[in-house]
Write a protein that holds these residues in place. Structure first.
Motif, short mmCIF file in Angstrom:
data_model
loop_
_atom_site.label_atom_id
_atom_site.label_comp_id
_atom_site.label_asym_id
_atom_site.label_seq_id
_atom_site.Cartn_x
_atom_site.Cartn_y
_atom_site.Cartn_z
N THR A 220 8.36 16.45 24.05
CA THR A 220 8.92 17.73 23.59
C THR A 220 7.94 18.31 22.58
O THR A 220 7.05 17.59 22.08
CB THR A 220 10.28 17.54 22.92
N PRO A 221 8.07 19.58 22.23
CA PRO A 221 7.19 20.13 21.19
C PRO A 221 7.26 19.33 19.89
O PRO A 221 6.23 19.14 19.22
CB PRO A 221 7.71 21.56 21.02
N SER B 63 4.63 24.58 23.70
CA SER B 63 5.68 24.21 24.66
C SER B 63 5.08 23.80 25.99
O SER B 63 5.55 22.85 26.64
CB SER B 63 6.67 25.36 24.85
N SER B 64 4.01 24.47 26.43
CA SER B 64 3.41 24.10 27.71
C SER B 64 2.54 22.85 27.59
O SER B 64 2.36 22.12 28.57
CB SER B 64 2.60 25.27 28.30
#
Length: 315
Positions: free
Chosen positions: A197-198, A172-173
């Protein structure tokens, strides 16, 4: 008589003509590497379309255009190259006239070329044929063995690295850090940056993996949060034997100005030296208005190879 046909990868004469033009325009090119790169898939494009112009059987000119996907599905990026012996004979224009209908048939609305030397005959030719200059870039080159490797960074961060897929706990980061590229200097190019996005990160990783790309990533992780705050990557293609290109580098806004970018890039170069010693040179292309990144590259030992422009026109 001028003959323009799509490049046939199974036709030795067609391949030879294509490579002859590339080598005549770029003498440092290797015939073997050129042909190998033509055969390997390119994860940057959903399709690559190439034409070869031959006069009396000899390679006179070539064009290659990659059709993008996602938000850029109506954009093609490529180049037109004419053998020095056949320039000023209308071959470049003939190739452009043959290329544009093929791009329209593939749903493209815009054709751009991203590596045209600034103030060159190529730029003047493009402008005379309906292209507009939409961006300026600086192409820098580094001899990897001569890199200045300062790998000590500010307190509060650690460096991690991987090949291929990002660790799930950092995913996610990674996406959030990649999204920070959106505040890079704006241009008038038709290219749109993806919304990271992921899911998009995983999709891009899968495409690279399917194309046989060795995608090396180095990140800086903030110790206090365990989140990625800076990232740099180098996608190594199967034909990248002695030369390659840097991918991208980005730092989250709250962590800029601390030297983190230079640290993770130095770690990447150290990694390449250790595990890919056959690589001799690496190139990077940066928007001419991104003075901070150009300066970081210079601190690592990069020197300016040439100034380029991006030219764009409708199909």
């Amino acid at each position: 008589m001028l003959e323009i046909k799509p490049l046939d990868l199974d036709d030795t004469a067609s391949l030879r003509a294509y490579a002859d033009v590339r080598i005549a325009a770029h003498p440092e090119s290797s015939r073997e590497r050129i042909i190998a790169s033509l055969r390997e898939p390119n994860p940057d494009f959903r399709e690559v379309f190439r034409l070869v112009a031959r006069r009396d059987g000899e390679g006179a000119g070539i064009t290659s255009a990659g059709v993008l996907s996602g938000p850029n599905a109506q954009l093609a990026i490529g180049s037109i190259t004419v053998h020095p012996r056949y320039r000023r004979q209308g071959i470049g224009t003939a190739l452009l006239d043959a290329l544009l209908p093929e791009l329209r048939a593939r749903g493209c609305e815009t054709f751009e070329s991203w590596g045209v030397a600034r103030d060159s005959t190529g730029e003047h030719w493009a402008v005379a044929r309906g292209f507009q200059v939409v961006a300026s870039r600086v192409r820098q080159r580094l001899t990897i063995s001569e890199a200045v490797l300062t790998t000590t960074g500010p307190d509060g961060y650690r460096v991690e690295r991987w090949i291929g897929a990002a660790p799930e706990h950092l995913l996610s980061s990674v996406a959030a850090t990649r999204q920070s590229i959106h505040d890079a200097p704006a241009t008038a190019s038709a290219a749109q940056l993806p919304e990271w996005t992921p899911e998009v990160v995983r999709a891009e990783e899968a495409v690279a993996r399917a194309a046989g790309v060795e995608h090396r990533v180095v990140v800086a992780v903030e110790e206090a949060t365990g989140r990625v705050v800076a990232l740099t990557d180098v996608p190594l293609h199967p034909s990248d034997t002695t030369d390659t290109n840097w991918g991208s580098t980005m730092v989250s806004p709250a962590h800029r100005g601390r030297g983190i970018s230079r640290v993770i890039q130095a770690h990447m170069l150290q990694w390449l030296r250790a595990e890919r010693p056959e690589l001799e040179r690496i190139d990077t292309s940066t928007d001419a208005a991104n003075f901070a990144m150009i300066r970081v590259n210079e601190q690592l030992g990069f020197t300016t190879a040439r100034q380029t422009v991006v030219v764009s026109r409708s199909c």
